[in-house]
Design a protein around this motif. Structure first.
Motif, PDB file in Angstrom:
ATOM      1  N   UNK A  45       1.178  -1.337  -0.012  1.00  0.00           N
ATOM      2  CA  UNK A  45      -0.155  -0.126   0.022  1.00  0.00           C
ATOM      3  C   UNK A  45       0.814   1.216   0.189  1.00  0.00           C
ATOM      4  N   UNK A  46       2.389   0.933   0.799  1.00  0.00           N
ATOM      5  CA  UNK A  46       3.056   2.466   0.747  1.00  0.00           C
ATOM      6  C   UNK A  46       3.316   2.839  -0.642  1.00  0.00           C
ATOM      7  N   UNK A  47       3.791   1.596  -1.248  1.00  0.00           N
ATOM      8  CA  UNK A  47       4.021   2.333  -2.784  1.00  0.00           C
ATOM      9  C   UNK A  47       3.183   2.608  -4.008  1.00  0.00           C
ATOM     10  N   UNK A  48       2.080   2.734  -3.758  1.00  0.00           N
ATOM     11  CA  UNK A  48       0.576   3.079  -4.683  1.00  0.00           C
ATOM     12  C   UNK A  48       1.410   4.288  -5.177  1.00  0.00           C
ATOM     13  N   UNK A  49       1.096   5.710  -4.219  1.00  0.00           N
ATOM     14  CA  UNK A  49       1.895   6.773  -3.842  1.00  0.00           C
ATOM     15  C   UNK A  49       2.432   6.767  -5.725  1.00  0.00           C
ATOM     16  N   UNK A  50       3.400   5.888  -5.474  1.00  0.00           N
ATOM     17  CA  UNK A  50       4.662   5.903  -6.877  1.00  0.00           C
ATOM     18  C   UNK A  50       3.271   5.862  -8.012  1.00  0.00           C
ATOM     19  N   UNK A  51       3.118   4.232  -7.954  1.00  0.00           N
ATOM     20  CA  UNK A  51       2.550   4.244  -9.203  1.00  0.00           C
ATOM     21  C   UNK A  51       1.228   5.310  -9.504  1.00  0.00           C
ATOM     22  N   UNK A  52       0.541   5.883  -8.533  1.00  0.00           N
ATOM     23  CA  UNK A  52       0.192   7.589  -8.837  1.00  0.00           C
ATOM     24  C   UNK A  52       0.757   8.169 -10.353  1.00  0.00           C
ATOM     25  N   UNK A  53       1.962   8.333  -9.440  1.00  0.00           N
ATOM     26  CA  UNK A  53       3.029   9.310  -9.812  1.00  0.00           C
ATOM     27  C   UNK A  53       2.897   9.002 -10.901  1.00  0.00           C
ATOM     28  N   UNK A  54       3.360   7.826 -11.432  1.00  0.00           N
ATOM     29  CA  UNK A  54       3.416   7.350 -12.834  1.00  0.00           C
ATOM     30  C   UNK A  54       2.695   7.502 -14.135  1.00  0.00           C
ATOM     31  N   UNK A  55       1.279   7.129 -13.266  1.00  0.00           N
ATOM     32  CA  UNK A  55       0.016   7.075 -14.026  1.00  0.00           C
ATOM     33  C   UNK A  55      -0.436   8.730 -14.593  1.00  0.00           C
ATOM     34  N   UNK A  56       0.190   9.348 -13.259  1.00  0.00           N
ATOM     35  CA  UNK A  56      -0.440  10.443 -14.026  1.00  0.00           C
ATOM     36  C   UNK A  56       0.720  11.467 -14.941  1.00  0.00           C
ATOM     37  N   UNK A  57       2.008  11.216 -15.110  1.00  0.00           N
ATOM     38  CA  UNK A  57       3.065  11.672 -16.092  1.00  0.00           C
ATOM     39  C   UNK A  57       2.486  10.492 -16.734  1.00  0.00           C
TER      40      UNK A  57
END
Length: 397
Positions: free
Chosen positions: A211-223
């Motif tokens: 769960x703590x790594x989901x923010x990196x996925x969020x950033x990748x999707x947005x970029x």
């Protein structure tokens, strides 16, 4: 000898001026200047003395100033320079690449991605204002099937393309709501049904990420959402101009993207990262000796480095071997890591499936392609092209 009138006119045509002078002459803000460049009203080129900066065509500025008539800042003026030979000019208000930065509707994408969700990015790119088209979306019972994440993605999108009516003569709010429900179904098809969390959280759950790594996925999707004009955008806008639904138009663009040089570079970068983790310096040296380049390093669109790379990897806490993959690749190639390489590295950092980086790219870009479909349907300039036949002449009886 005094210059003739023709020589002075030619000098004016050939003159390039810096941004500050353009802003002063037109009395507009920087964001407005970027809009003029994005819509083809002012031609820009890198400053040969400092490629990080841009110069602007003085002749274009003079024409704009001549027809401005006191228009307020932020107004797009009705001037279109003639297209270059073989070039089609298409108006877009979705994204812009200028001065080595990527902007989503005037927002710096690298900065925006630090906190924004994919839903917020969609609302920005789709220009929804205060309306939230994602509110209240549920789970579709008959989820699209497929053997892989990508197969389910395309199955869900193609089903909505077949079900949805033409975008012609439909309101902007209806198109945005339809796009939101389509994205919702695509994410469910990839990640599986479950609680109505943010898209990146649902995808992280489907990929069994921490769960703590989901923010990196969020950033990748947005970029990954958009990166300016490319064949995928053109395919999307051409389909929307012809009347395709947002899902149908985005499907045309996504199929184009899946077979594009960008996707091929990402595929090669994925393979190279897996190979290079065992011996970063040796792998880089071998690839340079064999091919003279390393996949994923260098960018024609961002010659001084893609700003999305730092935005994606800066807080990723990469292990030493992945850091070495980037460091040795840059040292051997003499090129900065590009976004494809950053996606491939991040996918390994998050322990996604082997092709997970490609899935992230497709899902993220789907948001931007939907934006182009909606933008084209609502306020797009006509797309005109003339096919010149060069085949055999008709037989004469």
């Amino acid at each position: 000898m005094a210059q003739g009138v023709g020589e002075r006119d030619q000098q004016a045509v050939d003159r390039w001026i810096p941004r500050a002078e353009v802003l002063s002459l037109l009395g507009v803000k920087t964001q407005t200047l970027y809009a003029y460049v994005s819509r083809g009203r002012i031609t820009a080129r890198p400053d040969p003395r400092d490629p990080r900066r841009s110069l602007y065509a003085a002749a274009d500025v003079a024409r704009l100033k001549g027809v401005s008539g006191g228009e307020g800042a932020g107004t797009v003026l009705p001037f279109d320079p003639p297209a270059a030979r073989g070039e089609t000019v298409i108006q877009s208000s979705v994204s812009l690449v200028a001065d080595g930065r990527l902007y989503f509707r005037g927002r710096d994408a690298a900065q925006w991605a630090q906190a924004a969700t994919l839903e917020e990015t969609a609302r920005l790119l789709w220009d929804t204002g205060d309306t939230n088209p994602f509110a209240g979306l549920g789970v579709r019972v008959d989820a699209a099937g497929g053997a892989s994440h990508r197969a389910r993605l395309f199955a869900a999108l193609s089903r909505r393309a077949e079900e949805s009516p033409s975008c012609l003569e439909r309101s902007a709010d209806v198109l945005r709501s339809e796009a939101a429900s389509t994205i919702n179904e695509v994410v469910d098809a990839v990640a599986g049904p479950g609680p109505r969390l943010f898209f990146h959280q649902r995808l992280a759950r489907g990929w069994k990420m921490l769960e703590r790594d989901s923010l990196h996925l969020r950033r990748a999707l947005v970029l990954a959402a958009d990166e300016g004009p490319d064949p995928a955008v053109l395919a999307t806008r051409a389909a929307a101009s012809g009347g395709a639904s947002p899902a149908g138009a985005a499907l045309a663009g996504l199929v184009t993207l899946a077979g594009s040089p960008e996707a091929l570079t990402l595929s090669r970068a994925i393979t190279w990262v897996v190979e290079a983790r065992r011996d970063p310096a040796g792998a880089a040296a071998r690839r340079m000796a064999a091919e003279g380049a390393i996949p994923g390093f260098g960018s024609s669109r961002f010659p001084l480095g893609d700003p999305r790379v730092g935005a994606l990897l800066a807080l990723a806490d990469l292990p030493d071997d992945l850091r070495a993959v980037i460091r040795e690749g840059e040292a051997a190639s003499g090129q900065r890591a590009g976004f494809a390489l950053a996606l491939a590295v991040m996918a390994r950092r998050l322990e996604l499936p082997r092709d997970g980086a490609a899935d992230v790219l497709l899902i993220g870009r789907l948001i931007g392609l939907m934006a182009h479909a909606i933008d084209q349907a609502i306020d797009g300039s006509p797309i005109r092209a003339r096919l010149r036949y060069v085949g055999p002449r008709p037989a004469v009886d």
